[in-house]
Motif scaffolding. Structure first.
Motif, PDB file in Angstrom:
ATOM      1  N   PHE A  64      48.886 -43.482 -12.727  1.00  0.00           N
ATOM      2  CA  PHE A  64      47.927 -43.995 -13.696  1.00  0.00           C
ATOM      3  C   PHE A  64      46.511 -43.922 -13.124  1.00  0.00           C
ATOM      4  CE2 PHE A  64      51.996 -46.149 -14.083  1.00  0.00           C
ATOM      5  CZ  PHE A  64      52.295 -45.976 -15.423  1.00  0.00           C
ATOM      6  N   ALA A  65      45.535 -43.749 -13.988  1.00  0.00           N
ATOM      7  CA  ALA A  65      44.140 -43.724 -13.555  1.00  0.00           C
ATOM      8  C   ALA A  65      43.714 -45.113 -13.088  1.00  0.00           C
ATOM      9  CB  ALA A  65      43.242 -43.254 -14.691  1.00  0.00           C
ATOM     10  N   ARG A  66      43.010 -45.151 -11.976  1.00  0.00           N
ATOM     11  CA  ARG A  66      42.518 -46.426 -11.416  1.00  0.00           C
ATOM     12  C   ARG A  66      41.385 -47.003 -12.250  1.00  0.00           C
ATOM     13  NH1 ARG A  66      38.190 -46.588  -7.612  1.00  0.00           N
ATOM     14  NH2 ARG A  66      38.808 -44.669  -6.563  1.00  0.00           N
ATOM     15  N   GLU A  67      40.616 -46.147 -12.879  1.00  0.00           N
ATOM     16  CA  GLU A  67      39.432 -46.581 -13.621  1.00  0.00           C
ATOM     17  C   GLU A  67      39.168 -45.602 -14.754  1.00  0.00           C
ATOM     18  OE1 GLU A  67      36.239 -44.299 -10.712  1.00  0.00           O
ATOM     19  OE2 GLU A  67      36.851 -46.338 -10.246  1.00  0.00           O
ATOM     20  N   ASP A  68      38.295 -45.993 -15.668  1.00  0.00           N
ATOM     21  CA  ASP A  68      37.862 -45.058 -16.701  1.00  0.00           C
ATOM     22  C   ASP A  68      37.184 -43.879 -16.002  1.00  0.00           C
ATOM     23  OD1 ASP A  68      38.774 -46.886 -18.551  1.00  0.00           O
ATOM     24  OD2 ASP A  68      36.775 -47.523 -19.210  1.00  0.00           O
ATOM     25  N   PHE A  69      37.445 -42.685 -16.503  1.00  0.00           N
ATOM     26  CA  PHE A  69      36.968 -41.482 -15.828  1.00  0.00           C
ATOM     27  C   PHE A  69      36.681 -40.418 -16.876  1.00  0.00           C
ATOM     28  CE2 PHE A  69      37.247 -37.640 -13.325  1.00  0.00           C
ATOM     29  CZ  PHE A  69      36.782 -38.013 -12.069  1.00  0.00           C
ATOM     30  N   VAL A  70      35.504 -39.810 -16.816  1.00  0.00           N
ATOM     31  CA  VAL A  70      35.165 -38.729 -17.743  1.00  0.00           C
ATOM     32  C   VAL A  70      35.409 -37.412 -17.037  1.00  0.00           C
ATOM     33  CG1 VAL A  70      33.353 -37.635 -19.125  1.00  0.00           C
ATOM     34  CG2 VAL A  70      33.450 -40.135 -18.928  1.00  0.00           C
ATOM     35  N   LEU A  71      36.302 -36.627 -17.604  1.00  0.00           N
ATOM     36  CA  LEU A  71      36.606 -35.305 -17.066  1.00  0.00           C
ATOM     37  C   LEU A  71      35.821 -34.304 -17.908  1.00  0.00           C
ATOM     38  CD1 LEU A  71      38.325 -34.279 -14.751  1.00  0.00           C
ATOM     39  CD2 LEU A  71      40.187 -34.000 -16.333  1.00  0.00           C
ATOM     40  N   LYS A  72      34.722 -33.793 -17.341  1.00  0.00           N
ATOM     41  CA  LYS A  72      33.832 -32.884 -18.056  1.00  0.00           C
ATOM     42  C   LYS A  72      34.530 -31.559 -18.344  1.00  0.00           C
ATOM     43  CE  LYS A  72      29.906 -35.266 -17.730  1.00  0.00           C
ATOM     44  NZ  LYS A  72      29.164 -35.716 -18.873  1.00  0.00           N
ATOM     45  N   SER A  73      34.214 -30.978 -19.476  1.00  0.00           N
ATOM     46  CA  SER A  73      34.729 -29.665 -19.845  1.00  0.00           C
ATOM     47  C   SER A  73      34.067 -28.591 -18.984  1.00  0.00           C
ATOM     48  CB  SER A  73      34.419 -29.382 -21.317  1.00  0.00           C
ATOM     49  OG  SER A  73      34.681 -28.035 -21.620  1.00  0.00           O
ATOM     50  N   ILE A  74      34.825 -27.586 -18.577  1.00  0.00           N
ATOM     51  CA  ILE A  74      34.243 -26.478 -17.812  1.00  0.00           C
ATOM     52  C   ILE A  74      33.281 -25.664 -18.661  1.00  0.00           C
ATOM     53  CG2 ILE A  74      36.189 -26.281 -16.217  1.00  0.00           C
ATOM     54  CD1 ILE A  74      36.966 -23.698 -17.787  1.00  0.00           C
ATOM     55  N   TRP A  75      33.330 -25.816 -19.975  1.00  0.00           N
ATOM     56  CA  TRP A  75      32.471 -25.035 -20.874  1.00  0.00           C
ATOM     57  C   TRP A  75      31.060 -25.611 -20.957  1.00  0.00           C
ATOM     58  CZ3 TRP A  75      34.557 -20.587 -21.815  1.00  0.00           C
ATOM     59  CH2 TRP A  75      35.946 -20.479 -21.805  1.00  0.00           C
ATOM     60  N   ARG A  76      30.829 -26.708 -20.306  1.00  0.00           N
ATOM     61  CA  ARG A  76      29.499 -27.316 -20.333  1.00  0.00           C
ATOM     62  C   ARG A  76      28.599 -26.666 -19.292  1.00  0.00           C
ATOM     63  NH1 ARG A  76      28.865 -32.055 -23.002  1.00  0.00           N
ATOM     64  NH2 ARG A  76      27.851 -33.200 -21.350  1.00  0.00           N
ATOM     65  N   TYR A  77      27.407 -27.134 -19.231  1.00  0.00           N
ATOM     66  CA  TYR A  77      26.423 -26.676 -18.244  1.00  0.00           C
ATOM     67  C   TYR A  77      26.114 -25.194 -18.450  1.00  0.00           C
ATOM     68  CZ  TYR A  77      28.235 -31.013 -16.339  1.00  0.00           C
ATOM     69  OH  TYR A  77      28.671 -32.295 -16.192  1.00  0.00           O
ATOM     70  N   ASP A  78      26.103 -24.414 -17.396  1.00  0.00           N
ATOM     71  CA  ASP A  78      25.731 -23.003 -17.483  1.00  0.00           C
ATOM     72  C   ASP A  78      26.934 -22.071 -17.516  1.00  0.00           C
ATOM     73  OD1 ASP A  78      23.010 -23.471 -17.518  1.00  0.00           O
ATOM     74  OD2 ASP A  78      22.851 -23.460 -15.339  1.00  0.00           O
ATOM     75  N   PHE A  79      28.113 -22.589 -17.760  1.00  0.00           N
ATOM     76  CA  PHE A  79      29.288 -21.733 -17.722  1.00  0.00           C
ATOM     77  C   PHE A  79      29.207 -20.622 -18.767  1.00  0.00           C
ATOM     78  CE2 PHE A  79      33.685 -20.670 -18.966  1.00  0.00           C
ATOM     79  CZ  PHE A  79      34.090 -20.115 -17.765  1.00  0.00           C
ATOM     80  N   ILE A  80      28.744 -20.957 -19.971  1.00  0.00           N
ATOM     81  CA  ILE A  80      28.635 -19.957 -21.037  1.00  0.00           C
ATOM     82  C   ILE A  80      27.670 -18.849 -20.605  1.00  0.00           C
ATOM     83  CG2 ILE A  80      27.957 -19.553 -23.437  1.00  0.00           C
ATOM     84  CD1 ILE A  80      30.513 -21.148 -23.217  1.00  0.00           C
ATOM     85  N   ARG A  81      26.554 -19.243 -20.005  1.00  0.00           N
ATOM     86  CA  ARG A  81      25.581 -18.256 -19.522  1.00  0.00           C
ATOM     87  C   ARG A  81      26.226 -17.334 -18.493  1.00  0.00           C
ATOM     88  NH1 ARG A  81      22.592 -17.896 -15.129  1.00  0.00           N
ATOM     89  NH2 ARG A  81      20.634 -16.785 -15.205  1.00  0.00           N
ATOM     90  N   LEU A  82      26.947 -17.896 -17.550  1.00  0.00           N
ATOM     91  CA  LEU A  82      27.616 -17.093 -16.532  1.00  0.00           C
ATOM     92  C   LEU A  82      28.645 -16.156 -17.165  1.00  0.00           C
ATOM     93  CD1 LEU A  82      28.178 -19.799 -13.800  1.00  0.00           C
ATOM     94  CD2 LEU A  82      26.631 -17.843 -13.660  1.00  0.00           C
ATOM     95  N   PHE A  83      29.390 -16.677 -18.119  1.00  0.00           N
ATOM     96  CA  PHE A  83      30.398 -15.872 -18.803  1.00  0.00           C
ATOM     97  C   PHE A  83      29.757 -14.671 -19.494  1.00  0.00           C
ATOM     98  CE2 PHE A  83      33.219 -15.044 -22.474  1.00  0.00           C
ATOM     99  CZ  PHE A  83      34.363 -14.723 -21.774  1.00  0.00           C
ATOM    100  N   ARG A  84      28.624 -14.905 -20.167  1.00  0.00           N
ATOM    101  CA  ARG A  84      27.921 -13.806 -20.854  1.00  0.00           C
ATOM    102  C   ARG A  84      27.433 -12.762 -19.854  1.00  0.00           C
ATOM    103  NH1 ARG A  84      24.788 -17.737 -24.769  1.00  0.00           N
ATOM    104  NH2 ARG A  84      26.294 -17.848 -26.440  1.00  0.00           N
ATOM    105  N   LEU A  85      26.890 -13.215 -18.734  1.00  0.00           N
ATOM    106  CA  LEU A  85      26.426 -12.277 -17.712  1.00  0.00           C
ATOM    107  C   LEU A  85      27.572 -11.400 -17.217  1.00  0.00           C
ATOM    108  CD1 LEU A  85      24.017 -14.524 -15.589  1.00  0.00           C
ATOM    109  CD2 LEU A  85      23.371 -12.614 -17.086  1.00  0.00           C
TER     110      LEU A  85
END
Length: 179
Positions: free
Chosen positions: A33-54
């Protein structure tokens, strides 16, 4: 004498941490079980889309692009607040819950986690078990305290013929045995 089991890491006693448990009579795995509330960010955030396009358009990536990718495309460690004790010839194998990839887009990127007997009570984190997770869904996933995030199975292991052992002693926690 205790053979194997779980304990709450002392820093998290009285904080609602749940010990792993089997959900059915014939279940092999102990749900963590998770010890605390935790946000698991999507890999599609930040600059990933830019890198993918490149990459898709066959543009050369710069060192700055590689540095950004390294910061973005990595698993996060979801804390459990739990440690495991076992016999020297046993290992605790961490595995994903079968519903995580299909329903939530969550995977354990290395396939399984390996918790060695000497990880228990190590000096850097008392042996707290973390589950590496990667969120490949398009949305961030909020894991709530007490939510099931993975499972662990205790297993014996065998040594190869001629193995004389290694006299090194674990001196730290997660990923501390070197390259």
């Amino acid at each position: 004498m205790r053979s194997r089991g779980f304990e709450i890491v002392s820093a998290f006693e009285n904080q609602g941490v749940k010990l792993p448990e089997r959900q059915t009579k014939n279940a092999a795995g102990y749900d963590f079980f998770a010890r605390e509330d935790f946000v698991l960010k999507s890999i599609w955030r930040y600059d990933f889309i830019r890198l993918f396009r490149l990459i898709k358009n066959e543009h050369p990536l710069t060192e700055q692009d590689f540095t950004r990718a390294t910061k973005i495309l990595k698993p996060l460690l979801v804390p459990t607040g739990v440690k495991a004790y076992m016999q020297p010839n046993e290992v605790l194998i961490l595995a994903n819950r079968s519903s995580n990839p299909l329903k939530r887009g969550l995977v354990i990127p290395n396939g399984i986690g390996v918790i060695d007997a000497d990880y228990y009570n190590n000096t850097s984190n008392e042996g707290e078990i973390f589950i590496q997770m990667l969120n490949f869904s398009p949305r961030d996933v909020v894991i709530e305290q007490g939510e099931r995030i993975g499972q662990g199975i205790f297993m014996p292991y065998l040594l190869a013929d001629g193995d004389t052992g290694n006299e090194n002693v674990r001196t730290a926690g997660f990923g501390s045995t070197g390259k």
